[in-house]
Design a protein around this motif. Structure first.
Motif, PDB file in Angstrom:
ATOM      1  N   GLU A 109      19.703 -16.992   4.047  1.00 23.77           N
ATOM      2  CA  GLU A 109      18.891 -18.191   3.678  1.00 23.77           C
ATOM      3  C   GLU A 109      18.534 -18.853   5.330  1.00 23.77           C
ATOM      4  OE1 GLU A 109      18.086 -19.041   0.953  1.00 23.77           O
ATOM      5  OE2 GLU A 109      19.139 -17.660  -0.124  1.00 23.77           O
ATOM      6  N   GLY A 110      17.417 -19.791   4.925  1.00 28.76           N
ATOM      7  CA  GLY A 110      16.964 -20.376   6.272  1.00 28.76           C
ATOM      8  C   GLY A 110      18.027 -21.412   6.888  1.00 28.76           C
ATOM      9  N   ASP A 111      18.968 -21.658   6.423  1.00 29.08           N
ATOM     10  CA  ASP A 111      20.101 -22.373   7.031  1.00 29.08           C
ATOM     11  C   ASP A 111      21.017 -21.635   7.753  1.00 29.08           C
ATOM     12  OD1 ASP A 111      21.030 -21.639   4.932  1.00 29.08           O
ATOM     13  OD2 ASP A 111      21.925 -23.706   4.068  1.00 29.08           O
ATOM     14  N   GLY A 112      20.997 -20.390   7.837  1.00 28.03           N
ATOM     15  CA  GLY A 112      21.975 -19.397   8.291  1.00 28.03           C
ATOM     16  C   GLY A 112      23.014 -18.704   7.277  1.00 28.03           C
ATOM     17  N   ARG A 113      22.911 -19.300   5.976  1.00 25.97           N
ATOM     18  CA  ARG A 113      23.816 -18.690   5.179  1.00 25.97           C
ATOM     19  C   ARG A 113      23.516 -17.386   4.539  1.00 25.97           C
ATOM     20  NH1 ARG A 113      23.868 -21.181   0.460  1.00 25.97           N
ATOM     21  NH2 ARG A 113      22.103 -22.547   0.907  1.00 25.97           N
ATOM     22  N   TRP A 114      24.540 -16.586   4.627  1.00 22.42           N
ATOM     23  CA  TRP A 114      24.004 -15.026   4.076  1.00 22.42           C
ATOM     24  C   TRP A 114      25.127 -14.586   3.061  1.00 22.42           C
ATOM     25  CZ3 TRP A 114      28.271 -11.758   4.732  1.00 22.42           C
ATOM     26  CH2 TRP A 114      29.185 -11.818   5.497  1.00 22.42           C
ATOM     27  N   SER A 115      24.616 -13.439   2.319  1.00 28.60           N
ATOM     28  CA  SER A 115      25.481 -13.020   1.162  1.00 28.60           C
ATOM     29  C   SER A 115      25.053 -11.388   1.300  1.00 28.60           C
ATOM     30  CB  SER A 115      25.069 -13.457  -0.147  1.00 28.60           C
ATOM     31  OG  SER A 115      23.478 -13.220  -0.529  1.00 28.60           O
ATOM     32  N   TYR A 116      26.088 -10.780   1.134  1.00 27.19           N
ATOM     33  CA  TYR A 116      26.047  -9.227   1.091  1.00 27.19           C
ATOM     34  C   TYR A 116      26.449  -8.502  -0.086  1.00 27.19           C
ATOM     35  CZ  TYR A 116      27.141  -4.507   2.921  1.00 27.19           C
ATOM     36  OH  TYR A 116      27.159  -3.227   3.344  1.00 27.19           O
ATOM     37  N   LEU A 117      25.524  -7.685  -0.666  1.00 27.11           N
ATOM     38  CA  LEU A 117      26.168  -6.898  -1.635  1.00 27.11           C
ATOM     39  C   LEU A 117      26.124  -5.413  -1.367  1.00 27.11           C
ATOM     40  CD1 LEU A 117      24.307  -8.661  -4.522  1.00 27.11           C
ATOM     41  CD2 LEU A 117      26.720  -8.708  -3.946  1.00 27.11           C
ATOM     42  N   GLN A 129      24.794 -21.008  15.242  1.00 26.72           N
ATOM     43  CA  GLN A 129      23.506 -21.778  15.792  1.00 26.72           C
ATOM     44  C   GLN A 129      22.859 -20.625  16.731  1.00 26.72           C
ATOM     45  OE1 GLN A 129      22.480 -24.351  14.897  1.00 26.72           O
ATOM     46  NE2 GLN A 129      20.779 -24.820  16.228  1.00 26.72           N
ATOM     47  N   SER A 130      23.570 -19.819  17.541  1.00 26.80           N
ATOM     48  CA  SER A 130      22.663 -18.987  18.631  1.00 26.80           C
ATOM     49  C   SER A 130      22.096 -17.854  17.780  1.00 26.80           C
ATOM     50  CB  SER A 130      23.662 -18.455  19.590  1.00 26.80           C
ATOM     51  OG  SER A 130      23.032 -17.688  20.324  1.00 26.80           O
ATOM     52  N   GLN A 131      22.815 -17.465  16.895  1.00 28.02           N
ATOM     53  CA  GLN A 131      22.389 -16.021  15.776  1.00 28.02           C
ATOM     54  C   GLN A 131      20.973 -16.797  15.106  1.00 28.02           C
ATOM     55  OE1 GLN A 131      25.860 -15.223  14.000  1.00 28.02           O
ATOM     56  NE2 GLN A 131      26.603 -13.623  15.459  1.00 28.02           N
ATOM     57  N   ARG A 132      21.333 -17.937  14.717  1.00 27.86           N
ATOM     58  CA  ARG A 132      19.982 -18.415  13.757  1.00 27.86           C
ATOM     59  C   ARG A 132      19.082 -18.758  14.505  1.00 27.86           C
ATOM     60  NH1 ARG A 132      19.926 -24.439  11.347  1.00 27.86           N
ATOM     61  NH2 ARG A 132      18.006 -24.123   9.885  1.00 27.86           N
ATOM     62  N   GLU A 133      19.090 -19.248  15.783  1.00 25.99           N
ATOM     63  CA  GLU A 133      17.832 -19.608  16.567  1.00 25.99           C
ATOM     64  C   GLU A 133      17.121 -18.214  16.938  1.00 25.99           C
ATOM     65  OE1 GLU A 133      19.134 -22.090  19.664  1.00 25.99           O
ATOM     66  OE2 GLU A 133      19.311 -23.573  18.526  1.00 25.99           O
ATOM     67  N   ARG A 134      17.835 -17.168  17.229  1.00 33.17           N
ATOM     68  CA  ARG A 134      17.447 -15.837  17.572  1.00 33.17           C
ATOM     69  C   ARG A 134      16.670 -15.224  16.336  1.00 33.17           C
ATOM     70  NH1 ARG A 134      14.689 -12.692  20.571  1.00 33.17           N
ATOM     71  NH2 ARG A 134      15.418 -10.519  20.690  1.00 33.17           N
ATOM     72  N   LEU A 135      17.506 -15.319  15.187  1.00 31.19           N
ATOM     73  CA  LEU A 135      16.802 -14.784  13.887  1.00 31.19           C
ATOM     74  C   LEU A 135      15.321 -15.367  13.693  1.00 31.19           C
ATOM     75  CD1 LEU A 135      16.769 -12.969  11.326  1.00 31.19           C
ATOM     76  CD2 LEU A 135      18.099 -14.751  10.373  1.00 31.19           C
ATOM     77  N   GLN A 136      15.212 -16.710  13.813  1.00 33.42           N
ATOM     78  CA  GLN A 136      13.969 -17.309  13.246  1.00 33.42           C
ATOM     79  C   GLN A 136      12.833 -17.274  14.367  1.00 33.42           C
ATOM     80  OE1 GLN A 136      13.563 -19.190  10.445  1.00 33.42           O
ATOM     81  NE2 GLN A 136      15.531 -18.791   9.680  1.00 33.42           N
ATOM     82  N   ALA A 137      13.439 -16.916  15.703  1.00 34.50           N
ATOM     83  CA  ALA A 137      12.490 -16.722  16.552  1.00 34.50           C
ATOM     84  C   ALA A 137      11.727 -15.175  16.259  1.00 34.50           C
ATOM     85  CB  ALA A 137      13.106 -16.716  18.047  1.00 34.50           C
TER      86      ALA A 137
END
Length: 197
Positions: A109-117, A129-137
């Motif tokens: 999700e946009g706020d960094g929450r993830w789900s794996y199946l 925070q760092s992973q999220r910023e890198r992903l959005q970039a």
């Protein structure tokens, strides 16, 4: 009196008698005195001089309009700091398929929450925070749209296949030794290091 004197006096007397009424009429035709021609007869009826115009009234200092008070709305402080701009909220999903392993699906999700199946496995977590910023970039990189339009990529036997989707952009490729889309591959490598993908 002698007859001769009487003869002379009669015309003078007659003329005098004739002129007396005329003189009386002349006096009657003259204008009456001022006090008889409708003029006031008493002192209270005599015309008085026009009263002078009233002098302008100077307002009292206490009657002056009150001075408007300053607005009580506080002005923003120049030292107040503003919040940093919010990070983008793009959502991304990756489907990885490999021979003998089935499909693995990761949604972030946009706020960094993830789900794996993956089969019966169901995990979830949150990117830091760092992973999220890198992903959005990476998701905002214009190169990702260009990679979605590429066709005829190399195909490798028994190589894992990837399908990356964000919004209306979908990138498809196989993990061969060459020809893999650089931006989409960087997103997968980031998520593989942060999730069970």
């Amino acid at each position: 009196m002698s007859a001769r004197l009487w003869q002379r006096a009669v015309p003078v007397i007659a003329m005098s008698l004739f002129l007396m009424p005329l003189a009386a009429c002349g006096e009657a035709d003259q204008d009456p005195p001022v006090w008889e021609a409708g003029s006031p007869t008493t002192a209270s009826e005599l015309p008085t001089e026009a009263a002078p115009p009233p002098s302008p009234v100077t307002p009292s200092p206490t009657a002056a309009s009150p001075t408007p008070k300053a607005s009580a709305t506080p002005r923003p402080s120049a030292s107040r700091t503003t919040k940093p701009p919010a990070i983008g909220t793009a959502r991304v999903s990756v489907v990885r398929t490999a021979a003998g392993q089935g499909a693995r699906t990761l949604s972030v999700e946009g706020d960094g929450r993830w789900s794996y199946l993956a089969g019966t496995r169901d995990d979830n977590g949150t990117l830091n925070q760092s992973q999220r910023e890198r992903l959005q970039a990476l998701l905002a990189d214009p190169k990702l749209d260009a990679e979605a339009r590429e066709r005829d990529r190399p195909r490798c036997r028994d190589a894992a296949s990837y399908a990356l989707n964000t919004g209306s952009t979908t990138v498809l490729w196989q993990a061969c030794s060459n020809g893999a889309p650089a931006t989409a591959t960087a997103i997968v490598r980031l998520l593989e290091g942060a999730t069970p993908l």
